[in-house]
Design a protein around this motif. Structure first.
Motif, short mmCIF file in Angstrom:
data_model
loop_
_atom_site.label_atom_id
_atom_site.label_comp_id
_atom_site.label_asym_id
_atom_site.label_seq_id
_atom_site.Cartn_x
_atom_site.Cartn_y
_atom_site.Cartn_z
N PRO A 236 0.82 -1.22 0.00
CA PRO A 236 0.00 0.00 0.00
C PRO A 236 0.85 1.27 0.00
CG PRO A 236 -0.85 -1.58 1.58
CD PRO A 236 0.47 -2.11 1.11
N ARG A 237 0.45 2.23 -0.81
CA ARG A 237 1.11 3.53 -0.86
C ARG A 237 0.21 4.54 -0.15
NH1 ARG A 237 6.23 2.71 -2.30
NH2 ARG A 237 6.26 5.00 -2.22
N LEU A 238 0.71 5.13 0.91
CA LEU A 238 -0.05 6.10 1.69
C LEU A 238 -0.10 7.43 0.95
CD1 LEU A 238 -1.49 6.97 4.30
CD2 LEU A 238 0.77 7.46 5.26
N VAL A 239 -1.29 7.94 0.73
CA VAL A 239 -1.47 9.21 0.03
C VAL A 239 -1.58 10.36 1.02
CG1 VAL A 239 -2.89 10.51 -1.61
CG2 VAL A 239 -2.57 8.04 -1.91
N THR A 240 -2.52 10.26 1.93
CA THR A 240 -2.72 11.32 2.90
C THR A 240 -3.39 10.76 4.13
OG1 THR A 240 -3.58 13.57 3.20
CG2 THR A 240 -4.99 12.02 2.03
N ALA A 241 -3.36 11.52 5.24
CA ALA A 241 -3.98 11.09 6.49
C ALA A 241 -4.46 12.30 7.27
CB ALA A 241 -2.99 10.27 7.32
N ASN A 242 -5.54 12.11 8.02
CA ASN A 242 -6.12 13.16 8.84
C ASN A 242 -6.53 12.58 10.18
OD1 ASN A 242 -6.64 15.59 6.81
ND2 ASN A 242 -7.18 13.69 5.75
N VAL A 243 -6.40 13.38 11.25
CA VAL A 243 -6.77 12.94 12.58
C VAL A 243 -8.29 12.85 12.70
CG1 VAL A 243 -6.76 13.58 15.03
CG2 VAL A 243 -4.72 13.93 13.65
N ILE A 244 -8.76 11.84 13.42
CA ILE A 244 -10.18 11.69 13.72
C ILE A 244 -10.42 12.09 15.17
CG2 ILE A 244 -12.02 9.99 14.12
CD1 ILE A 244 -10.97 8.50 11.68
N THR A 245 -11.44 12.89 15.39
CA THR A 245 -11.79 13.31 16.74
C THR A 245 -13.18 12.78 17.10
OG1 THR A 245 -12.75 15.39 15.93
CG2 THR A 245 -10.42 15.42 16.59
N ALA A 263 -7.26 7.68 6.49
CA ALA A 263 -6.12 7.66 5.58
C ALA A 263 -6.53 7.16 4.20
CB ALA A 263 -5.00 6.78 6.13
N THR A 264 -5.89 7.69 3.19
CA THR A 264 -6.10 7.24 1.81
C THR A 264 -4.89 6.46 1.35
OG1 THR A 264 -7.50 9.15 1.30
CG2 THR A 264 -6.54 7.98 -0.56
N TYR A 265 -5.13 5.26 0.84
CA TYR A 265 -4.08 4.40 0.30
C TYR A 265 -4.39 4.05 -1.14
CZ TYR A 265 -1.94 3.29 4.86
OH TYR A 265 -1.28 3.34 6.07
N ARG A 266 -3.33 3.74 -1.89
CA ARG A 266 -3.51 3.17 -3.22
C ARG A 266 -2.81 1.81 -3.27
NH1 ARG A 266 -2.16 8.36 -6.66
NH2 ARG A 266 -3.42 7.17 -8.10
N LEU A 267 -3.56 0.80 -3.73
CA LEU A 267 -3.05 -0.55 -3.90
C LEU A 267 -3.22 -0.93 -5.36
CD1 LEU A 267 -3.98 -0.36 -0.82
CD2 LEU A 267 -4.34 -2.82 -0.94
N PHE A 268 -2.19 -1.55 -5.95
CA PHE A 268 -2.24 -1.90 -7.36
C PHE A 268 -2.15 -3.40 -7.58
CE2 PHE A 268 -1.06 2.52 -7.47
CZ PHE A 268 -1.61 3.01 -8.64
N LYS A 269 -2.83 -3.86 -8.61
CA LYS A 269 -2.77 -5.25 -9.03
C LYS A 269 -1.75 -5.35 -10.16
CE LYS A 269 -5.72 -9.02 -10.78
NZ LYS A 269 -7.12 -9.40 -11.16
N VAL A 270 -0.51 -5.50 -9.78
CA VAL A 270 0.58 -5.54 -10.77
C VAL A 270 1.42 -6.78 -10.51
CG1 VAL A 270 0.66 -3.05 -11.12
CG2 VAL A 270 2.04 -4.07 -9.30
N PRO A 271 2.10 -7.29 -11.56
CA PRO A 271 2.93 -8.49 -11.40
C PRO A 271 4.05 -8.26 -10.40
CG PRO A 271 2.57 -7.99 -13.72
CD PRO A 271 2.08 -6.81 -12.95
N LYS A 272 4.33 -9.30 -9.64
CA LYS A 272 5.44 -9.24 -8.70
C LYS A 272 6.73 -9.56 -9.45
CE LYS A 272 2.78 -8.54 -5.10
NZ LYS A 272 1.49 -8.53 -5.80
#
Length: 378
Positions: A236-245, A263-272
């Motif tokens: 997972p690649r972390l894009v951004t994050a914000n605190v939750i109250t 938090a926003t993540y991006r996950l890709f379906k790519v060959p290993k």
């Protein structure tokens, strides 16, 4: 070796958690103001004008029944087939349908009848509003743990988005496995969700209101990394994050010293494979971000600037819809020319939040609401 993504997604039967969540989102919540925390409220980050306009075109009733966290808008959408997990009242689907255009398509899946009723009620309204000759949006009733049983085909979507929904599932691995199955090769799961600072107690996990508020089912952020790898996704690649109250004292007393982030993540379906670090040059060809493309919290690509990327990012860029937008070069020596070297990846969203707080106002990362669509899906 990654497990067969379909191996854990058979004979799905919903449980009491699904019943409770249906009740909370179908009957308890009537509008966004009924929420007791900001876990499911979009953070106040600048939204580009074209997205603001797309949101303004969505019917007010659809918007009023929206409970997502963040604004999930990845890059390169025109002509794409997009799936929205837990689409609710359809706000994001109708916003995205304008960005994919008539040649693209957006499918929303949700298990809550009351939410789907709202979403389906306004299909014709929005197609007329957008000037489309035929609908490019459809809604399916089903569970995000069982996409294929709901009639969605394997290898059929370019992008999957999800907005504060995965945490509502009692089986996160199954959700990721099903998403992996229905994505095309090179496809992306781009999603905002809620994560905890450590694994939650049984008291928190069994609390119905905390589940409905997207906190009781929050994953420990490190478990996301493990589950993604087990299913077959790229790290997972972390894009951004914000605190939750949480303003409600009774709920805060139960949560104690647990911390949460959206938090926003991006996950890709790519060959290993043994991906190598490379130098890449952004060509400036993504519409709306011609000068500067924010990929994640570590990599921002400026047009015509040489950037050294690690093997994981190089593999993603070369195997995904972004391949035509970059020029790839071998890394020149251990650190490349002019001292260039790949950045170490930060994956801890709590560390990112801490860094942003130290930097002060205006330091929020880009990501989920910083880009525009372009003709990248074929």
């Amino acid at each position: 070796m990654a497990e067969d993504p379909c191996s854990c997604a058979k004979s799905f039967v919903h449980n009491s958690v699904h019943v409770d969540v249906k009740d909370y989102y179908g009957r308890v919540l009537k509008k966004t103001l009924d929420l007791k925390s900001n876990a499911c409220v979009a953070p106040a980050q600048p939204v580009p004008g074209f997205i603001r306009q797309a949101l303004q075109n969505v019917h007010p009733e659809v918007t009023a029944r929206y409970y997502g966290c963040g604004l999930v808008v990845p890059e390169c959408l025109e002509g794409c087939r997009i799936l929205d997990l837990g689409s609710g009242s359809g706000r994001d689907c109708y916003m995205l349908s304008q960005l994919v255009g008539e040649k693209g398509h957006v499918t929303g899946i949700d298990m809550t009848e009351e939410q789907l009723e709202v979403a389906r009620r306004y299909v014709d309204y929005h197609m007329q509003e957008f000037g489309f000759n035929k609908p490019n949006v459809s809604f399916v009733q089903g569970y995000i743990e069982s996409l294929t049983e709901a009639g969605l085909q394997n290898n059929s979507f370019d992008i999957i988005i999800s907005n504060c929904v995965v945490n509502l599932s009692p089986d996160k691995k199954r959700v990721l496995a099903e998403a992996y199955s229905v994505l095309k090769d090179g496809g992306e799961l781009y999603f905002s969700d809620v994560y905890s600072s450590r694994r939650l107690t049984e008291e928190i996990k069994n609390h119905k209101v905390l589940w409905g508020e997207c906190l009781g089912g929050a994953l420990w952020w490190e478990d996301l990394l493990r589950l993604a790898e087990e299913v077959g996704f790229s790290p997972p690649r972390l894009v951004t994050a914000n605190v939750i109250t949480v303003d409600n004292k009774d709920l805060q007393d139960i949560l104690g010293d647990f911390k949460f982030v959206s938090a926003t993540y991006r996950l890709f379906k790519v060959p290993k494979g043994n991906a190598q670090s490379r130098q890449v040059v952004y060509n400036g060809t993504i519409t709306g971000v011609e000068d500067r493309f924010v990929f994640d919290c570590q990599y921002t690509f400026k047009v015509d600037e040489v950037v050294a990327v690690d093997g994981e990012v190089a593999n993603i860029l070369m195997q995904s819809r972004f391949v035509e937008d970059f020029t790839f070069q071998q890394l020149g020596g251990p650190s490349g020319p002019c001292g260039l070297k790949p950045k170490a990846s930060i994956v801890n969203p709590f560390e990112l939040v801490s860094q942003l707080e130290k930097q002060g106002p205006g330091s929020a990362t880009g990501g989920c609401c910083s880009t525009r669509s372009a003709a990248c899906c074929k």
